[in-house]
Motif scaffolding. Sequence first.
Motif, short mmCIF file in Angstrom:
data_model
loop_
_atom_site.label_atom_id
_atom_site.label_comp_id
_atom_site.label_asym_id
_atom_site.label_seq_id
_atom_site.Cartn_x
_atom_site.Cartn_y
_atom_site.Cartn_z
N CYS A 1 0.84 -1.21 0.00
CA CYS A 1 0.00 0.00 0.00
C CYS A 1 0.87 1.26 0.00
O CYS A 1 0.57 2.22 -0.72
CB CYS A 1 -0.93 0.00 1.21
SG CYS A 1 -2.20 -1.29 1.14
N ALA A 2 1.94 1.24 0.77
CA ALA A 2 2.86 2.39 0.81
C ALA A 2 3.50 2.61 -0.56
O ALA A 2 3.71 3.74 -0.98
CB ALA A 2 3.92 2.17 1.89
N LYS A 3 3.80 1.51 -1.25
CA LYS A 3 4.39 1.59 -2.57
C LYS A 3 3.43 2.28 -3.56
O LYS A 3 3.85 3.10 -4.36
CB LYS A 3 4.72 0.17 -3.05
CG LYS A 3 5.70 0.06 -4.15
CD LYS A 3 6.02 -1.41 -4.37
CE LYS A 3 7.17 -1.59 -5.30
NZ LYS A 3 7.50 -3.00 -5.52
N ILE A 4 2.14 1.95 -3.45
CA ILE A 4 1.14 2.57 -4.32
C ILE A 4 1.02 4.07 -3.99
O ILE A 4 0.95 4.90 -4.88
CB ILE A 4 -0.23 1.87 -4.18
CG1 ILE A 4 -0.14 0.42 -4.64
CG2 ILE A 4 -1.30 2.62 -4.97
CD1 ILE A 4 0.16 0.22 -6.10
N CYS A 5 1.00 4.40 -2.70
CA CYS A 5 0.93 5.81 -2.30
C CYS A 5 2.11 6.59 -2.87
O CYS A 5 1.95 7.70 -3.37
CB CYS A 5 0.92 5.94 -0.78
SG CYS A 5 -0.62 5.41 0.00
N LYS A 6 3.27 5.99 -2.78
CA LYS A 6 4.47 6.65 -3.30
C LYS A 6 4.38 6.84 -4.81
O LYS A 6 4.70 7.90 -5.33
CB LYS A 6 5.71 5.82 -2.93
CG LYS A 6 7.01 6.48 -3.31
CD LYS A 6 8.20 5.68 -2.82
CE LYS A 6 9.49 6.37 -3.20
NZ LYS A 6 10.65 5.61 -2.77
N LYS A 7 3.91 5.80 -5.50
CA LYS A 7 3.78 5.89 -6.96
C LYS A 7 2.77 6.96 -7.35
O LYS A 7 2.97 7.68 -8.32
CB LYS A 7 3.36 4.54 -7.53
CG LYS A 7 3.30 4.51 -9.03
CD LYS A 7 3.18 3.12 -9.58
CE LYS A 7 3.23 3.18 -11.09
NZ LYS A 7 3.87 2.03 -11.67
N LEU A 8 1.69 7.10 -6.58
CA LEU A 8 0.67 8.12 -6.86
C LEU A 8 1.07 9.50 -6.35
O LEU A 8 0.40 10.49 -6.64
CB LEU A 8 -0.67 7.72 -6.23
CG LEU A 8 -1.40 6.56 -6.86
CD1 LEU A 8 -2.58 6.16 -5.99
CD2 LEU A 8 -1.86 6.93 -8.26
N LYS A 9 2.13 9.54 -5.54
CA LYS A 9 2.59 10.79 -4.91
C LYS A 9 1.48 11.40 -4.05
O LYS A 9 1.17 12.58 -4.15
CB LYS A 9 3.08 11.77 -5.96
CG LYS A 9 4.28 11.26 -6.73
CD LYS A 9 4.72 12.22 -7.79
CE LYS A 9 5.88 11.58 -8.54
NZ LYS A 9 6.19 12.25 -9.78
N GLU B 1 -0.37 11.26 0.11
CA GLU B 1 -0.12 11.01 1.53
C GLU B 1 -0.32 9.52 1.82
O GLU B 1 -1.17 8.88 1.22
CB GLU B 1 -1.13 11.85 2.31
CG GLU B 1 -0.75 12.37 3.65
CD GLU B 1 0.60 12.99 3.82
OE1 GLU B 1 1.42 12.38 4.52
OE2 GLU B 1 0.82 14.09 3.31
N HIS B 2 0.48 8.98 2.71
CA HIS B 2 0.38 7.56 3.06
C HIS B 2 -0.79 7.34 4.04
O HIS B 2 -0.61 7.30 5.24
CB HIS B 2 1.69 7.06 3.67
CG HIS B 2 2.76 6.84 2.64
ND1 HIS B 2 3.25 7.84 1.86
CD2 HIS B 2 3.40 5.71 2.26
CE1 HIS B 2 4.16 7.35 1.04
NE2 HIS B 2 4.28 6.06 1.27
N ASN C 1 -1.16 9.41 7.44
CA ASN C 1 0.01 10.27 7.22
C ASN C 1 1.32 9.55 7.50
O ASN C 1 2.24 10.12 8.09
CB ASN C 1 -0.09 11.55 8.04
CG ASN C 1 -1.31 12.38 7.68
OD1 ASN C 1 -1.70 12.42 6.52
ND2 ASN C 1 -1.90 13.01 8.66
N GLY C 2 1.39 8.29 7.13
CA GLY C 2 2.62 7.51 7.27
C GLY C 2 2.85 6.91 8.65
O GLY C 2 3.83 6.22 8.86
#
Length: 82
Positions: free
Chosen positions: A49-57, A59-60, A73-74
Amino acid sequence: MIKAIATDLDGTLLKPKKSFSLVEKENIRFIKNFYGDIVLNSGRSPKFCAKICKKLKIEHNFIALNGAIIVKNGTTIYRQSM
């Protein structure tokens, strides 16, 4: 006024068959330009899920492992032992 959108990953934001490619660019554009919170929901791991958030730029913010872990928020704000 909409303050948050919660969405599933598999088959909604991600193409089926366990691929990592995101679906329709129009939906992705909407998510990136949305002024409120985006919350991803999945049975997958927090790492994924964190990887997808990062790819979408974005907030986690996600609910992983079918509700066993909630991240805002991470920061993990809820963890249920499995």
